[in-house]
Design a protein around this motif. Structure first.
Motif, PDB file in Angstrom:
ATOM      1  N   PRO A 298       0.804  -1.225   0.000  1.00  0.00           N
ATOM      2  CA  PRO A 298       0.000   0.000   0.000  1.00  0.00           C
ATOM      3  C   PRO A 298       0.838   1.277   0.000  1.00  0.00           C
ATOM      4  CG  PRO A 298      -0.039  -1.009   2.168  1.00  0.00           C
ATOM      5  CD  PRO A 298       0.692  -1.959   1.259  1.00  0.00           C
ATOM      6  N   ILE A 299       2.138   1.155   0.269  1.00  0.00           N
ATOM      7  CA  ILE A 299       3.039   2.306   0.205  1.00  0.00           C
ATOM      8  C   ILE A 299       4.285   1.915  -0.579  1.00  0.00           C
ATOM      9  CG2 ILE A 299       2.226   3.365   2.342  1.00  0.00           C
ATOM     10  CD1 ILE A 299       4.705   2.285   3.745  1.00  0.00           C
ATOM     11  N   ALA A 300       4.961   2.917  -1.106  1.00  0.00           N
ATOM     12  CA  ALA A 300       6.189   2.686  -1.865  1.00  0.00           C
ATOM     13  C   ALA A 300       7.389   3.144  -1.046  1.00  0.00           C
ATOM     14  CB  ALA A 300       6.143   3.459  -3.180  1.00  0.00           C
ATOM     15  N   PHE A 301       8.511   2.502  -1.273  1.00  0.00           N
ATOM     16  CA  PHE A 301       9.757   2.864  -0.596  1.00  0.00           C
ATOM     17  C   PHE A 301      10.050   4.354  -0.774  1.00  0.00           C
ATOM     18  CE2 PHE A 301      14.431   3.092  -0.403  1.00  0.00           C
ATOM     19  CZ  PHE A 301      14.665   2.482   0.823  1.00  0.00           C
ATOM     20  N   SER A 302       9.768   4.886  -1.950  1.00  0.00           N
ATOM     21  CA  SER A 302      10.052   6.294  -2.243  1.00  0.00           C
ATOM     22  C   SER A 302       9.210   7.271  -1.423  1.00  0.00           C
ATOM     23  CB  SER A 302       9.853   6.569  -3.733  1.00  0.00           C
ATOM     24  OG  SER A 302       8.504   6.333  -4.096  1.00  0.00           O
ATOM     25  N   GLN A 303       8.147   6.805  -0.800  1.00  0.00           N
ATOM     26  CA  GLN A 303       7.295   7.664   0.025  1.00  0.00           C
ATOM     27  C   GLN A 303       7.828   7.846   1.448  1.00  0.00           C
ATOM     28  OE1 GLN A 303       3.663   5.233  -1.002  1.00  0.00           O
ATOM     29  NE2 GLN A 303       2.730   7.261  -0.785  1.00  0.00           N
ATOM     30  N   LEU A 304       8.797   7.050   1.824  1.00  0.00           N
ATOM     31  CA  LEU A 304       9.274   7.076   3.210  1.00  0.00           C
ATOM     32  C   LEU A 304      10.161   8.289   3.466  1.00  0.00           C
ATOM     33  CD1 LEU A 304      10.090   3.295   3.605  1.00  0.00           C
ATOM     34  CD2 LEU A 304       7.991   4.507   4.270  1.00  0.00           C
ATOM     35  N   ASP A 305      10.017   8.857   4.658  1.00  0.00           N
ATOM     36  CA  ASP A 305      10.807  10.034   5.023  1.00  0.00           C
ATOM     37  C   ASP A 305      12.229   9.614   5.409  1.00  0.00           C
ATOM     38  OD1 ASP A 305      11.039   9.865   8.168  1.00  0.00           O
ATOM     39  OD2 ASP A 305       8.959   9.348   7.673  1.00  0.00           O
ATOM     40  N   PRO A 306      13.161  10.568   5.440  1.00  0.00           N
ATOM     41  CA  PRO A 306      14.565  10.246   5.725  1.00  0.00           C
ATOM     42  C   PRO A 306      14.783   9.539   7.066  1.00  0.00           C
ATOM     43  CG  PRO A 306      14.427  12.428   4.774  1.00  0.00           C
ATOM     44  CD  PRO A 306      13.015  11.973   5.021  1.00  0.00           C
ATOM     45  N   SER A 307      14.032   9.905   8.092  1.00  0.00           N
ATOM     46  CA  SER A 307      14.249   9.250   9.396  1.00  0.00           C
ATOM     47  C   SER A 307      13.814   7.785   9.359  1.00  0.00           C
ATOM     48  CB  SER A 307      13.543  10.004  10.519  1.00  0.00           C
ATOM     49  OG  SER A 307      12.141   9.943  10.373  1.00  0.00           O
ATOM     50  N   THR A 308      12.799   7.472   8.590  1.00  0.00           N
ATOM     51  CA  THR A 308      12.378   6.073   8.447  1.00  0.00           C
ATOM     52  C   THR A 308      13.403   5.289   7.651  1.00  0.00           C
ATOM     53  OG1 THR A 308      10.044   6.678   8.616  1.00  0.00           O
ATOM     54  CG2 THR A 308      10.542   4.549   7.618  1.00  0.00           C
ATOM     55  N   LEU A 309      13.992   5.907   6.639  1.00  0.00           N
ATOM     56  CA  LEU A 309      15.036   5.243   5.866  1.00  0.00           C
ATOM     57  C   LEU A 309      16.258   4.939   6.740  1.00  0.00           C
ATOM     58  CD1 LEU A 309      14.806   7.294   2.553  1.00  0.00           C
ATOM     59  CD2 LEU A 309      13.823   5.038   3.040  1.00  0.00           C
ATOM     60  N   VAL A 310      16.610   5.872   7.608  1.00  0.00           N
ATOM     61  CA  VAL A 310      17.718   5.639   8.548  1.00  0.00           C
ATOM     62  C   VAL A 310      17.356   4.498   9.490  1.00  0.00           C
ATOM     63  CG1 VAL A 310      19.007   6.646  10.484  1.00  0.00           C
ATOM     64  CG2 VAL A 310      18.657   7.973   8.393  1.00  0.00           C
ATOM     65  N   TRP A 311      16.127   4.499   9.999  1.00  0.00           N
ATOM     66  CA  TRP A 311      15.665   3.436  10.902  1.00  0.00           C
ATOM     67  C   TRP A 311      15.778   2.073  10.218  1.00  0.00           C
ATOM     68  CZ3 TRP A 311      11.569   0.036  10.339  1.00  0.00           C
ATOM     69  CH2 TRP A 311      11.254  -0.736  11.457  1.00  0.00           C
ATOM     70  N   LEU A 312      15.338   1.982   8.964  1.00  0.00           N
ATOM     71  CA  LEU A 312      15.441   0.720   8.226  1.00  0.00           C
ATOM     72  C   LEU A 312      16.888   0.251   8.147  1.00  0.00           C
ATOM     73  CD1 LEU A 312      12.974   1.405   5.269  1.00  0.00           C
ATOM     74  CD2 LEU A 312      12.712  -0.357   7.024  1.00  0.00           C
ATOM     75  N   THR A 313      17.777   1.154   7.807  1.00  0.00           N
ATOM     76  CA  THR A 313      19.194   0.815   7.685  1.00  0.00           C
ATOM     77  C   THR A 313      19.775   0.387   9.025  1.00  0.00           C
ATOM     78  OG1 THR A 313      19.429   2.338   5.838  1.00  0.00           O
ATOM     79  CG2 THR A 313      21.451   1.694   6.960  1.00  0.00           C
ATOM     80  N   GLU A 314      19.463   1.126  10.086  1.00  0.00           N
ATOM     81  CA  GLU A 314      19.977   0.791  11.420  1.00  0.00           C
ATOM     82  C   GLU A 314      19.525  -0.585  11.893  1.00  0.00           C
ATOM     83  OE1 GLU A 314      20.338   5.269  13.343  1.00  0.00           O
ATOM     84  OE2 GLU A 314      18.608   4.044  13.853  1.00  0.00           O
ATOM     85  N   HIS A 315      18.379  -1.038  11.418  1.00  0.00           N
ATOM     86  CA  HIS A 315      17.851  -2.338  11.832  1.00  0.00           C
ATOM     87  C   HIS A 315      18.119  -3.437  10.809  1.00  0.00           C
ATOM     88  CE1 HIS A 315      15.805   0.267  14.725  1.00  0.00           C
ATOM     89  NE2 HIS A 315      15.836  -0.816  15.489  1.00  0.00           N
ATOM     90  N   GLY A 316      18.981  -3.158   9.831  1.00  0.00           N
ATOM     91  CA  GLY A 316      19.468  -4.188   8.927  1.00  0.00           C
ATOM     92  C   GLY A 316      18.447  -4.757   7.967  1.00  0.00           C
ATOM     93  N   TYR A 317      17.596  -3.911   7.414  1.00  0.00           N
ATOM     94  CA  TYR A 317      16.565  -4.430   6.502  1.00  0.00           C
ATOM     95  C   TYR A 317      17.148  -5.075   5.248  1.00  0.00           C
ATOM     96  CZ  TYR A 317      16.801  -0.748   2.916  1.00  0.00           C
ATOM     97  OH  TYR A 317      17.196   0.075   1.887  1.00  0.00           O
ATOM     98  N   GLU A 318      18.383  -4.750   4.895  1.00  0.00           N
ATOM     99  CA  GLU A 318      19.014  -5.336   3.709  1.00  0.00           C
ATOM    100  C   GLU A 318      19.780  -6.627   4.003  1.00  0.00           C
ATOM    101  OE1 GLU A 318      20.026  -1.935   0.596  1.00  0.00           O
ATOM    102  OE2 GLU A 318      21.129  -1.688   2.475  1.00  0.00           O
ATOM    103  N   ASP A 319      19.834  -7.041   5.255  1.00  0.00           N
ATOM    104  CA  ASP A 319      20.532  -8.277   5.602  1.00  0.00           C
ATOM    105  C   ASP A 319      19.859  -9.468   4.922  1.00  0.00           C
ATOM    106  OD1 ASP A 319      22.094  -6.694   7.201  1.00  0.00           O
ATOM    107  OD2 ASP A 319      21.408  -7.534   9.106  1.00  0.00           O
ATOM    108  N   PRO A 320      20.629 -10.480   4.553  1.00  0.00           N
ATOM    109  CA  PRO A 320      20.053 -11.673   3.923  1.00  0.00           C
ATOM    110  C   PRO A 320      18.959 -12.300   4.800  1.00  0.00           C
ATOM    111  CG  PRO A 320      22.443 -11.727   3.806  1.00  0.00           C
ATOM    112  CD  PRO A 320      22.073 -10.565   4.691  1.00  0.00           C
ATOM    113  N   GLY A 321      17.873 -12.692   4.178  1.00  0.00           N
ATOM    114  CA  GLY A 321      16.782 -13.342   4.895  1.00  0.00           C
ATOM    115  C   GLY A 321      15.791 -12.393   5.542  1.00  0.00           C
ATOM    116  N   ARG A 322      16.027 -11.089   5.435  1.00  0.00           N
ATOM    117  CA  ARG A 322      15.110 -10.116   6.031  1.00  0.00           C
ATOM    118  C   ARG A 322      14.247  -9.459   4.968  1.00  0.00           C
ATOM    119  NH1 ARG A 322      18.301  -7.155  11.011  1.00  0.00           N
ATOM    120  NH2 ARG A 322      18.605  -9.068  12.190  1.00  0.00           N
ATOM    121  N   ARG A 323      13.051  -9.099   5.371  1.00  0.00           N
ATOM    122  CA  ARG A 323      12.116  -8.396   4.505  1.00  0.00           C
ATOM    123  C   ARG A 323      11.439  -7.304   5.320  1.00  0.00           C
ATOM    124  NH1 ARG A 323       9.493 -12.075   0.889  1.00  0.00           N
ATOM    125  NH2 ARG A 323      10.898 -12.762  -0.711  1.00  0.00           N
TER     126      ARG A 323
END
Length: 76
Positions: free
Chosen positions: A28-53
């Motif tokens: 229902p939302i696109a990655f491009s809609q997320l604000d900078p603080s949410t993008l930082v939060w995603l990165t800090e919590h390892g959303y790109e780690d293998p096996g994570r979604r």
């Protein structure tokens, strides 16, 4: 304004009925809609780690059947 919960999860989300993968066309939302603080939060919590979604659910609802690493509400 609509509020959603983003959850970083580990495991197979194909059977999760309560949410959609952030990077799928069904989300229902696109990655491009997320604000900078949410993008930082995603990165800090390892959303790109293998096996994570990242799963998008209605506010306050965690995806069932997978291990939730972290969750955050976002308003768009």
């Amino acid at each position: 304004m609509t509020v959603y919960t983003l959850s970083i999860v580990e495991g197979d989300i194909d059977h999760v009925l309560s949410g959609k993968d952030l990077f799928s066309p069904a989300s229902p939302i696109a990655f491009s809609q997320l604000d900078p603080s949410t993008l930082v939060w995603l990165t800090e919590h390892g959303y790109e780690d293998p096996g994570r979604r990242v799963v998008v659910t209605p506010v306050g609802r965690d995806p069932e059947g997978v291990q939730v690493i972290a969750s955050r509400d976002v308003a768009l």
